[in-house]
Design an enzyme around this catalytic site. Structure first.
Site, PDB file in Angstrom:
ATOM      1  CG  ASP A 193      -1.966   1.085   1.177  1.00 62.51           C
ATOM      2  OD1 ASP A 193      -2.646   1.197   0.146  1.00 62.51           O
ATOM      3  OD2 ASP A 193      -2.087   1.841   2.160  1.00 62.51           O
ATOM      4  CG  LEU A 274     -10.574   9.205   0.767  1.00 64.47           C
ATOM      5  CD1 LEU A 274     -10.771  10.562   1.425  1.00 64.47           C
ATOM      6  CD2 LEU A 274     -11.584   9.022  -0.352  1.00 64.47           C
ATOM      7  NE  ARG A 275      -1.883   5.871   1.405  1.00 64.66           N
ATOM      8  CZ  ARG A 275      -1.468   5.264   2.495  1.00 64.66           C
ATOM      9  NH1 ARG A 275      -1.107   3.999   2.451  1.00 64.66           N
ATOM     10  NH2 ARG A 275      -1.418   5.902   3.637  1.00 64.66           N
ATOM     11  N   GLY A 276      -6.206   5.906  -3.219  1.00 63.29           N
ATOM     12  CA  GLY A 276      -6.330   5.682  -4.658  1.00 63.29           C
ATOM     13  C   GLY A 276      -6.573   6.979  -5.408  1.00 63.29           C
ATOM     14  CB  THR A 279      -2.103   7.278  -5.943  1.00 63.73           C
ATOM     15  OG1 THR A 279      -1.773   7.015  -4.586  1.00 63.73           O
ATOM     16  CG2 THR A 279      -0.968   6.801  -6.830  1.00 63.73           C
TER      17      THR A 279
END
Length: 336
Positions: A193, A274-276, A279
């Site tokens: 991740d 919300l990292r998607g 990124t």
């Protein structure tokens, strides 16, 4: 001996694109390259290292701090006083699988301790990698205690050392680059991740590409200097492209429509957190800067979505499709 030129790498476009994005904006979170053995993973990463423009660093600082904004956690630059700087290559540090924890985080300088009776810190690999790249080949085989250590440092950007009577903090911000073969074991989800981009590389299946790869490698091994000299112009063009993209990056805008597309795509894929979206936004912006565009478009999102999201998908026992196929399917639905 000069390294194999980045411009001479045949195929593997996704991997090359991801490495250039990481060079433009380190905030994307690093690059993971997984695939077959002998497909140029290590070659591409070392070629990028030779291509990076030099950076300014404080003279005498073991952490190579930026003279205009030294890290608050730097014990060297915290002493104050005038800071003279010089140009130095961007560090690209290898972390061997068998490295001890002392070698990675740093330890007591025994020579000074025994000779002068002074407790001094001997910086480790994390210190050397500050403001640069930390490369781990076969990252999926890395020992668990080193994985835990990397997770802590990657999250904070600071390495804390408490050992042999030493208590010290120093900056350790780097782009993490890992490569490996999935047949030899999976990567721990917590570390997976932490990578902003995950690329899949495969052995070329078409005859012309295979011939081109073999010819290029054979020419390089016969005369590395001559092979590099032939491509020096192309190398300079890529280096200039990286520099221009870095200058352009702060002015590239991300329209609300692009953010909505990114959010819809992540919802369709069921990514956690919300990292998607973050990124996707950062990588698309860096890609737009490389392209010379003023704003992020649907094309940028499409081109970077598989590498940004394939490693963030939950396993679905009812869907036997690979992660790349699932991302492509979601792209078709969202951008229909």
């Amino acid at each position: 001996m000069p390294t194999f030129p980045f411009s001479a790498i045949v195929g593997q476009d996704e991997m090359r694109q991801a490495l250039l994005i990481a060079a433009v904006d380190p905030a994307v979170g690093g690059v993971l390259v997984f695939g077959d053995r002998g497909t140029g993973k290590s070659t591409a990463i070392r070629a990028l290292a030779a291509l990076l423009p030099p950076m300014r660093a404080v003279i005498g600082c073991p952490y190579k701090c930026d003279p205009d904004s030294p890290a608050e956690s730097c014990p060297h630059c915290a002493e104050g006083g005038p800071r003279k700087s010089h140009k130095t290559p961007v560090p690209v540090v290898d972390l061997p699988l068998g490295a001890t924890e002392d070698r990675v985080v740093g330890t007591l300088d025994l020579e000074r301790a025994l000779g002068a009776g002074v407790k001094a810190f001997e910086p480790g690999l994390l210190a050397r990698a500050n403001r640069g790249f930390l490369y781990i080949d076969e990252v999926n085989l890395l020992e668990d205690h080193l994985v835990d250590l990397l997770l802590d440092v990657a999250a904070s950007g600071i390495n804390t050392v408490e050992r042999e009577g030493l208590s010290l903090r120093h900056p350790a911000r780097f782009v993490l680059v890992g490569s490996g073969n999935p047949e030899e074991g999976e990567l721990r989800p917590q570390l997976l991740d932490r990578f902003g981009l995950a690329c899949e590389v495969v052995t070329p299946k078409d005859i012309p590409t295979r011939i081109a790869v073999v010819r290029a490698r054979d020419a390089y091994e016969r005369d590395p200097a001559a092979f590099y000299a032939e491509r020096a112009g192309e190398e300079r063009k890529i280096q200039k492209r990286i520099l221009l993209a870095r200058e352009r990056l702060p002015s590239v805008t991300v329209p609300d429509a692009a953010l909505e597309r990114a959010a819809r795509l992540c919802l369709a894929l069921g990514t956690d957190g919300l990292r998607g979206e973050l990124t996707l936004m950062r990588t698309a912006r860096a890609l737009a800067a490389l392209d010379g565009a003023a704003a992020v478009t649907d094309d940028h999102l499409r081109r970077i979505a598989p590498a940004s999201l394939r490693h963030r998908l939950r396993r679905n026992p009812l869907d036997e499709s690979g992660s790349t196929a699932r991302v492509e399917r979601a792209l078709a639905e969202v951008f229909a």
